[in-house]
Design a protein around this motif. Sequence first.
Motif, PDB file in Angstrom:
ATOM      1  N   PRO A   1       0.722  -1.309   0.153  1.00 34.83           N
ATOM      2  CA  PRO A   1      -0.032  -0.024   0.088  1.00 34.83           C
ATOM      3  C   PRO A   1       0.883   1.229  -0.123  1.00 34.83           C
ATOM      4  O   PRO A   1       0.304   2.227  -0.238  1.00 34.83           O
ATOM      5  N   GLN A   2       2.098   1.212   0.046  1.00 31.79           N
ATOM      6  CA  GLN A   2       3.173   2.392   0.167  1.00 31.79           C
ATOM      7  C   GLN A   2       2.812   3.001  -1.004  1.00 31.79           C
ATOM      8  O   GLN A   2       2.579   4.189  -1.236  1.00 31.79           O
ATOM      9  N   SER A   3       3.134   2.109  -2.194  1.00 31.68           N
ATOM     10  CA  SER A   3       3.351   2.899  -3.734  1.00 31.68           C
ATOM     11  C   SER A   3       4.055   4.142  -3.731  1.00 31.68           C
ATOM     12  O   SER A   3       3.526   5.014  -4.440  1.00 31.68           O
TER      13      SER A   3
ATOM     14  N   PRO B   1       5.213   9.480  -5.277  1.00 34.76           N
ATOM     15  CA  PRO B   1       4.087   8.569  -5.599  1.00 34.76           C
ATOM     16  C   PRO B   1       4.148   8.039  -7.105  1.00 34.76           C
ATOM     17  O   PRO B   1       5.012   8.503  -7.951  1.00 34.76           O
ATOM     18  N   ARG B   2       3.786   6.936  -6.868  1.00 33.49           N
ATOM     19  CA  ARG B   2       3.346   6.245  -8.370  1.00 33.49           C
ATOM     20  C   ARG B   2       2.693   7.387  -9.344  1.00 33.49           C
ATOM     21  O   ARG B   2       3.042   7.454 -10.720  1.00 33.49           O
ATOM     22  N   GLY B   3       1.869   8.240  -8.973  1.00 33.50           N
ATOM     23  CA  GLY B   3       1.161   8.954  -9.762  1.00 33.50           C
ATOM     24  C   GLY B   3       0.425   8.328 -10.983  1.00 33.50           C
ATOM     25  O   GLY B   3      -0.402   7.436 -10.688  1.00 33.50           O
TER      26      GLY B   3
ATOM     27  N   SER C   1      14.079  15.790  -6.565  1.00 34.69           N
ATOM     28  CA  SER C   1      13.015  16.869  -6.989  1.00 34.69           C
ATOM     29  C   SER C   1      11.761  16.228  -7.869  1.00 34.69           C
ATOM     30  O   SER C   1      10.776  17.012  -7.970  1.00 34.69           O
ATOM     31  N   ALA C   2      11.932  15.058  -7.956  1.00 33.32           N
ATOM     32  CA  ALA C   2      10.475  14.284  -8.532  1.00 33.32           C
ATOM     33  C   ALA C   2       9.322  14.500  -7.835  1.00 33.32           C
ATOM     34  O   ALA C   2       9.191  14.349  -6.651  1.00 33.32           O
ATOM     35  N   GLN C   3       8.295  14.817  -8.612  1.00 30.50           N
ATOM     36  CA  GLN C   3       6.961  14.964  -8.104  1.00 30.50           C
ATOM     37  C   GLN C   3       6.243  13.373  -8.297  1.00 30.50           C
ATOM     38  O   GLN C   3       5.272  13.397  -7.465  1.00 30.50           O
ATOM     39  N   ASP C   4       6.526  12.902  -9.338  1.00 29.04           N
ATOM     40  CA  ASP C   4       6.079  11.447  -9.245  1.00 29.04           C
ATOM     41  C   ASP C   4       6.831  10.426 -10.098  1.00 29.04           C
ATOM     42  O   ASP C   4       8.058  11.065 -10.472  1.00 29.04           O
ATOM     43  N   PHE C   5       6.431   9.367 -10.200  1.00 26.88           N
ATOM     44  CA  PHE C   5       7.313   8.170 -10.586  1.00 26.88           C
ATOM     45  C   PHE C   5       7.800   8.489 -12.138  1.00 26.88           C
ATOM     46  O   PHE C   5       9.099   8.232 -12.487  1.00 26.88           O
ATOM     47  N   ARG C   6       6.998   8.777 -12.859  1.00 27.27           N
ATOM     48  CA  ARG C   6       7.287   9.173 -14.388  1.00 27.27           C
ATOM     49  C   ARG C   6       8.303  10.174 -14.653  1.00 27.27           C
ATOM     50  O   ARG C   6       9.042   9.932 -15.514  1.00 27.27           O
ATOM     51  N   SER C   7       8.413  11.142 -13.673  1.00 30.86           N
ATOM     52  CA  SER C   7       9.295  12.321 -14.064  1.00 30.86           C
ATOM     53  C   SER C   7      10.666  11.960 -13.592  1.00 30.86           C
ATOM     54  O   SER C   7      11.809  12.450 -14.353  1.00 30.86           O
TER      55      SER C   7
END
Length: 217
Positions: A142-144, A182-184, A204-210
Amino acid sequence: MSAAGDKILARLQRPDEEVRKPLSIPLKLSSIRRLDDLARVLTQHSGVTTTRNMLIEDAVDSLLEEAAPILESKGIEFTASQADSPASAGRLDDYFDTIVFPAQPGEQYRRAFFTDHEWRFVRVDKRKIPHIRYIALYIGAPQSSIRHYAEVAPDGFHFDPETKKYRIKLNGPPKELPHPIPRGTASPQAVRSAKYTTLERLLSAQDFRSLYADAEA
């Protein structure tokens, strides 16, 4: 399959900059239909147009990315000359220093990472090892999210001939990130394979894809 999913997600985010040469590739009609179905579903759910040709190119890229470690495990050297050419200068692959590995929550992961200060039995492209200074773990549900990273110890990569994978020794305990990543919008498949990135992006990433989209020109 997970690598192909990663390519799809990365393509949706990055600009189309590389020179392309038209090729005629005969495919089975059933494969074409399934590609078109997949492209339609991705377009509907992402809001960004995906085409059959995009999916074919992503599949080829995924094959090339996975070829080196597989061949290396069999004692076969594979050199991707195009990746080392001047034309590739400035891309993320030229200056990565960090790998993000997938992990499952639980005592086994905590003992390895936080107590033993290592991460074990993972595949790494041997040619990229001299660049790698840090690793991080994406912990599944559940952490993701990614919450910690660690510095790799000097000569920290140890190849295990039995599993043909690496054990990575850390230079001390993991450090907590400024904020969880987060996975986003990344798909479940995207977070199931290792990603090469930089510490700067990780911090600095806001989500995983970045983490793994191509660097801005």
